[in-house]
Design an enzyme around this catalytic site. Structure first.
Site, PDB file in Angstrom:
ATOM      1  N   SER A  68       0.829  -1.203   0.000  1.00 50.54           N
ATOM      2  CA  SER A  68       0.000   0.000   0.000  1.00 50.54           C
ATOM      3  C   SER A  68       0.863   1.252   0.000  1.00 50.54           C
ATOM      4  O   SER A  68       1.634   1.468  -0.913  1.00 50.54           O
ATOM      5  CB  SER A  68      -0.965  -0.035   1.188  1.00 50.54           C
ATOM      6  OG  SER A  68      -1.901   1.012   1.106  1.00 50.54           O
TER       7      SER A  68
ATOM      8  N   ASP B  91      -0.923   1.546  -4.679  1.00 50.24           N
ATOM      9  CA  ASP B  91      -1.798   0.487  -5.195  1.00 50.24           C
ATOM     10  C   ASP B  91      -3.202   0.996  -5.480  1.00 50.24           C
ATOM     11  O   ASP B  91      -4.112   0.209  -5.743  1.00 50.24           O
ATOM     12  CB  ASP B  91      -1.826  -0.712  -4.254  1.00 50.24           C
ATOM     13  CG  ASP B  91      -2.496  -0.424  -2.921  1.00 50.24           C
ATOM     14  OD1 ASP B  91      -2.331   0.699  -2.409  1.00 50.24           O
ATOM     15  OD2 ASP B  91      -3.167  -1.321  -2.377  1.00 50.24           O
TER      16      ASP B  91
ATOM     17  N   ASP C 270      -5.726   2.307  -3.869  1.00 53.94           N
ATOM     18  CA  ASP C 270      -6.947   2.081  -3.099  1.00 53.94           C
ATOM     19  C   ASP C 270      -7.246   3.263  -2.175  1.00 53.94           C
ATOM     20  O   ASP C 270      -8.275   3.280  -1.509  1.00 53.94           O
ATOM     21  CB  ASP C 270      -6.894   0.762  -2.314  1.00 53.94           C
ATOM     22  CG  ASP C 270      -5.780   0.707  -1.280  1.00 53.94           C
ATOM     23  OD1 ASP C 270      -4.967   1.654  -1.211  1.00 53.94           O
ATOM     24  OD2 ASP C 270      -5.716  -0.293  -0.545  1.00 53.94           O
TER      25      ASP C 270
END
Length: 577
Positions: free
Chosen positions: A146, A307, A309
């Protein structure tokens, strides 16, 4: 084994990977470093594993990756031959060794008779979530750390609904991972042989196209975009991560054409060379976007994490400076706009549900209620939002409308079941166009939102404690607050305590206890007499303990002062511990 014995086991392994062997040799003689690399096994938790890359049981490397993949293979195999045939889809981001780890995982799955679909290019986490559903695989795996620093990588496991595994399923998987006694001897297959046998397959184009088609559902007002899409100036940066291609495709599909990419950050970079932290939660990550925004007079700046998100937004305030919104502000604006447009279009369902986490602002609940919609709090972790979406689909008791958490994660349409930066990026652009047509900026909209619903202000304090000693410090802080807060020894202003580890809410004044209908988690939330609250939560993916604070007042001045007061008191109490 002691850490010395674990180190000797690795050091004497004759077939140790050359790169790992070289790294291990470089640590010889450094007892403290060797202990940190071997004093424990990198824990596979409910969210998977994440850690620094390097040799040892307490690091991410080909062997800890194979152990995780072997556990996943055994988990899938336990569900029967059909599950093995459906297989696992694997995606990865731009981090060090991400593609290598993805292939290692696929080769481990294949060696155990479980088919692996592997993205042949890096893609965002939400596309992995979508691909599980699109390809009808039994599970998914995302190789990512992340927004962690460059030296980290990780492995996240997904269930067949495209959601990160919830505790019941994750516990089964963890059991299989922990049953792998020797990570050094996990069997792997040959990539070419697995491809020829159909146990490994490269994927991408079909997933890309299908994901983009689903993105059309995020658009609330195409006529508005047709009118304003060329006039709205947007600066976008993926912060060296995975979002550049899917975000630009979504803008193009919708009709936003005045897009300016931050060129220095548009290409993937394992070292995130232009930022201190590749995290849109950190305002410094917007530095280059702000420079470009000033040059092109952008209406909206958008940044996504590696990533993709998480997403952050920035717009000009009344002083003419770009102001970065926090996660609660972005979530409140998106939710208000979404429900406002649905009401205009007579598309508000009677049983609509907004889902947020226990550390997310109460502003979302206030907004939902103002439109006659329901709201629900779940534990931190988007898997709990995904779990509720699946439940509502099965029972029909509610219609999912919006899910979010204060840490910059949002989901609008459930074709993905994890937080998805591409969806809110597209909706934020439409929202900015909506307000621009009205002669307003998103900053104006923010002020109007507070005036309408109340001045809900929040903040986050994080303490980082690395290594074994750090873990012990975090445990001490949690134990001390857990033992003493309800007695008044830590905070006499607390009127109620929710302990998610015991699953009980205690009224401090009466001593009455009621059950909390949420899974057990090492989290404490304290409610103060004026409606303010604070929450303590050790991070599940980083060596941190986080303190969340929330207040609500009738004015900016009142809420600002109260927030500062609660924060100062909490910091003083924590530092005493």
């Amino acid at each position: 084994m002691t850490w010395h014995q674990e180190y000797e086991r690795w050091d004497q392994f004759r077939h140790l990977d050359d790169k790992v062997k070289k790294q291990l040799d470089g640590l010889k003689g450094d007892e403290k470093a060797l202990e940190d690399h071997f004093y424990k096994t990198l824990e596979f938790g409910t969210g998977g594993i994440r850690g620094e890359i390097g040799p040892g049981t307490n690091r991410m490397n080909v062997y800890t990756m194979r152990k995780a993949a072997k556990g996943l293979a055994d988990y899938v195999s336990s569900k029967g031959e059909e599950a093995k045939k459906r297989g696992v889809v694997i995606a990865y981001d731009n981090r060090r060794m991400s593609k290598e780890f993805a292939v290692e995982a696929a080769e481990t799955l294949g060696a155990n008779g479980v088919k692996a679909y592997v993205f042949y290019e890096l893609r965002p986490t939400p596309m992995l979530s979508f691909a599980v559903r699109h390809l009808n695989t039994y599970a998914g795996a995302m190789i990512t750390a992340s927004h962690n620093p460059p030296e980290y990588n990780g492995f996240k496991a997904y269930g067949e609904d495209g959601c990160q595994m919830v505790p019941a399923d994750a516990d089964q998987l963890i059991g299989y991972v922990n049953a792998v006694e020797d990570e050094l001897s996990v069997e792997t297959g040959d990539q070419n042989e697995l491809l020829s046998q159909g146990l490994m397959q490269w994927v991408l184009d079909d997933v890309d196209e299908a994901y983009l088609q689903e993105m059309k559902a995020v658009i609330m007002d195409q006529a508005l975009i047709d009118e304003m899409g060329k006039n709205l100036s947007i600066v976008f940066t993926p912060l060296h991560g995975t979002a550049q291609k899917p975000m630009m495709q979504a803008f193009d599909m919708a009709g936003f054409t005045n897009i300016h990419s931050v060129k220095a950050q548009a290409e993937p970079d394992t070292e995130f060379s232009t930022v201190k932290s590749p995290n849109p939660e950190e305002h410094s990550a917007f530095e280059l976007a702000i420079q470009l925004g000033e040059e092109v007079n952008a209406d909206l700046l958008i940044a996504t994490d590696p990533d993709a998100d998480r997403i952050g937004l920035a717009v000009k305030n009344h002083a003419g400076d770009y102001q970065v919104f926090n996660g609660n502000q972005t979530g409140g604006l998106l939710l208000d706009y979404l429900l406002r447009k649905r009401k205009e279009q007579n598309r508000l369902p009677e049983n609509g549900m907004v889902i947020k986490t226990i550390v997310t602002s109460e502003l979302g609940r206030k907004i939902a209620e103002s439109f006659g919609m329901n709201s629900l709090d779940v534990l931190t972790g988007f898997k709990f939002i995904g779990e509720k979406i699946r439940q509502y689909e099965q029972t029909g008791e509610h219609t999912f409308l919006f899910g979010y958490e204060e840490s910059y994660g949002y989901l609008i349409e459930p074709f993905a079941r994890d937080k998805d930066a591409i969806q809110p990026g597209l909706l934020a652009a439409e929202m900015a166009a909506y307000y621009k047509k009205k002669g307003m900026t998103l900053y104006d909209a923010l002020l109007e939102m507070y005036k309408t619903y109340g001045y809900y202000y929040e903040d986050l304090i994080s303490y980082t404690f690395k290594g074994k000693e750090g873990s012990e410090k975090i445990n001490k802080i949690m134990d001390t607050f857990r033992q003493n807060v309800a007695t008044g020894n830590i905070d006499q202003d607390v009127v109620a305590v929710e302990d998610y580890k015991t699953g009980k809410r205690k009224d401090v004044l009466t001593g009455a206890e009621t059950a909390i209908d949420l899974p057990a988690s090492n989290v404490l939330k304290m409610f103060l007499s004026d409606g303010s609250w604070y929450c303590l939560r050790p991070s599940g993916t980083e060596p941190k303990i986080k303190f969340y604070v929330g207040v609500n007042g009738d004015s900016h001045e009142e809420s600002t002062a109260r927030l500062a007061e609660v924060k100062a008191t909490l910091i003083a109490k924590a530092e005493e511990v």
